[in-house]
Design an enzyme around this catalytic site. Structure first.
Site, PDB file in Angstrom:
ATOM      1  N   SER A 274      -2.008   0.055  -2.755  1.00 41.27           N
ATOM      2  CA  SER A 274      -1.948  -0.530  -4.154  1.00 41.27           C
ATOM      3  C   SER A 274      -1.079  -0.133  -5.137  1.00 41.27           C
ATOM      4  O   SER A 274      -1.109  -0.698  -6.443  1.00 41.27           O
ATOM      5  CB  SER A 274      -3.333  -0.940  -4.756  1.00 41.27           C
ATOM      6  OG  SER A 274      -3.946   0.458  -5.116  1.00 41.27           O
TER       7      SER A 274
ATOM      8  N   LYS B 229      -9.924  -0.846 -12.243  1.00 41.71           N
ATOM      9  CA  LYS B 229      -8.731  -0.585 -12.661  1.00 41.71           C
ATOM     10  C   LYS B 229      -8.149  -0.939 -13.978  1.00 41.71           C
ATOM     11  O   LYS B 229      -7.727  -0.176 -14.675  1.00 41.71           O
ATOM     12  CB  LYS B 229      -7.640  -1.062 -11.550  1.00 41.71           C
ATOM     13  CG  LYS B 229      -7.642  -0.708 -10.276  1.00 41.71           C
ATOM     14  CD  LYS B 229      -6.739  -1.128  -9.114  1.00 41.71           C
ATOM     15  CE  LYS B 229      -6.956  -0.305  -7.827  1.00 41.71           C
ATOM     16  NZ  LYS B 229      -5.943  -0.789  -6.961  1.00 41.71           N
TER      17      LYS B 229
END
Length: 355
Positions: free
Chosen positions: A253, A298
């Site tokens: 990611s 996140k």
């Protein structure tokens, strides 16, 4: 009677004490089949990280290091973000994390494949990160129109290509069709008919040659061909060397943010315009940005670190917007080009696509 009542009270207290001790032991020492997901570390891809060398010394090392060619000055932040995973939780620990509101409990087998050991999962995460770094380099160099080439990146042992192709062979054409990306290579191979010879024009070292491979049937599509080889786009400038240091972070990611750092370092001007930008998203060698997991963890980690803008993969926008931290602008991106365009627009005060 009074003596019997006294004994009963003592027995009740004793049983209660034993039950409490058992519950305490179970609650503090017996692991539950859950893991806790929460905000993880965030690293500025334009900055440095502390590294402990084999001799014990701690040194600063660039997250993205570019050598052999001139680089441009950068400022601000392009932070990659991660999700923390806490395993081997006791019942009380799991309950405490859930009550805190900072963590999300998930069944362990949704995060860790029950058929794989912890070591195998770690190896897989490292492999995904390595692949992500390779794609980040390829996407950035293609975006900047710098030299790249398509090579054989992996071979299946005992596959149709194992005795014909070699790792690092540059692939020019498949069945006469020019190919320059891993997607083009895979598409051209899949169109080949199983059992019928397929020609590949390659360069091995400095020698051009044409080789023939007989495809087998693809395991997922019986009408498609498979030669047991995958393509990979790599840097073709011998003077340029790009390396990454992300510590023990695994998974794919971070790809987009690493790619943006390479672009910022190798092009004039500053992508951040001095702002604290964070983000996430996988990247392909053609610059396509893919969805990731744990987006709300996140965004929270990014805001806590000081970010004011977060680059969100298009497919994660709905989830990200459902729990947007105060003061954090969520910018929707679907390609590397759209990410760069959005950063430039932000720097110039122009509107950008929002989640």
């Amino acid at each position: 009677m009074m003596l019997q009542a006294r004994y009963r009270r003592i027995a009740t207290v004793a049983v209660t004490a034993v039950v409490l001790v058992v519950l305490l032991l179970l609650g503090t020492r017996v692991p539950v089949p859950y893991v806790a997901l929460g905000p993880g570390p965030t690293l500025n891809t334009l900055g440095t990280a502390k590294v402990r060398e084999p001799d014990g010394k701690v040194e600063e090392r660039p997250i993205v290091s570019i050598q052999g060619v001139p680089t441009d000055k950068t400022s601000g932040n392009l932070n990659l973000t991660t999700v923390s995973v806490t395993d081997n939780l006791s019942l009380f620990e799991a309950m405490g994390m859930w009550v805190s509101g900072e963590y999300q409990l998930q069944p362990r087998d949704r995060v860790y494949d029950p058929d794989k050991s912890t070591e195998e999962v770690q190896q897989e995460n490292v492999a995904q990160m390595t692949g992500s770094e390779d794609d980040a380099t390829a996407a950035a160099l293609r975006f900047l129109n710098r030299p790249t080439k398509l090579v054989i990146g992996s071979l299946t042992g005992g596959g149709p290509s194992s005795d014909v192709l070699k790792l690092g062979d540059q692939v020019i054409r498949v069945a006469g069709t020019p190919v320059s990306t891993s997607e083009e290579f895979a598409t051209a191979v899949s169109k080949a008919k199983p059992g019928q010879p397929l020609t590949l024009d390659i360069v091995r070292g400095t020698t051009p040659m044409t080789v023939t491979v007989t495809p087998r049937r693809d395991a997922d599509d019986q009408n498609a061909g498979d030669i047991g080889a995958q393509g990979s786009v790599v840097n073709a400038d011998p003077a340029l060397k790009i390396t990454y240091y992300v510590g023990n972070i695994g998974g794919p990611s971070a790809g987009m943010m690493l790619s943006l750092a390479v672009i910022d370092l190798l092009s004039p001007g500053e992508l951040t315009h001095g702002k604290f930008i964070a983000g996430t998203g996988t990247i392909s060698d053609t610059g396509e940005v893919g969805v990731i997991g744990g987006i709300t963890h996140k965004t929270r980690a990014a805001r806590d670190a000081g970010a004011t803008v977060f680059l969100v993969p298009d497919g994660n926008c709905t989830e990200a917007a459902s729990d947007r931290p105060d003061g954090l602008e969520l910018v929707k991106v679907d390609t590397l080009q759209s990410a760069v365009d959005s950063l430039n627009a932000l720097g110039q005060g122009r509107p950008v696509a929002q989640c």
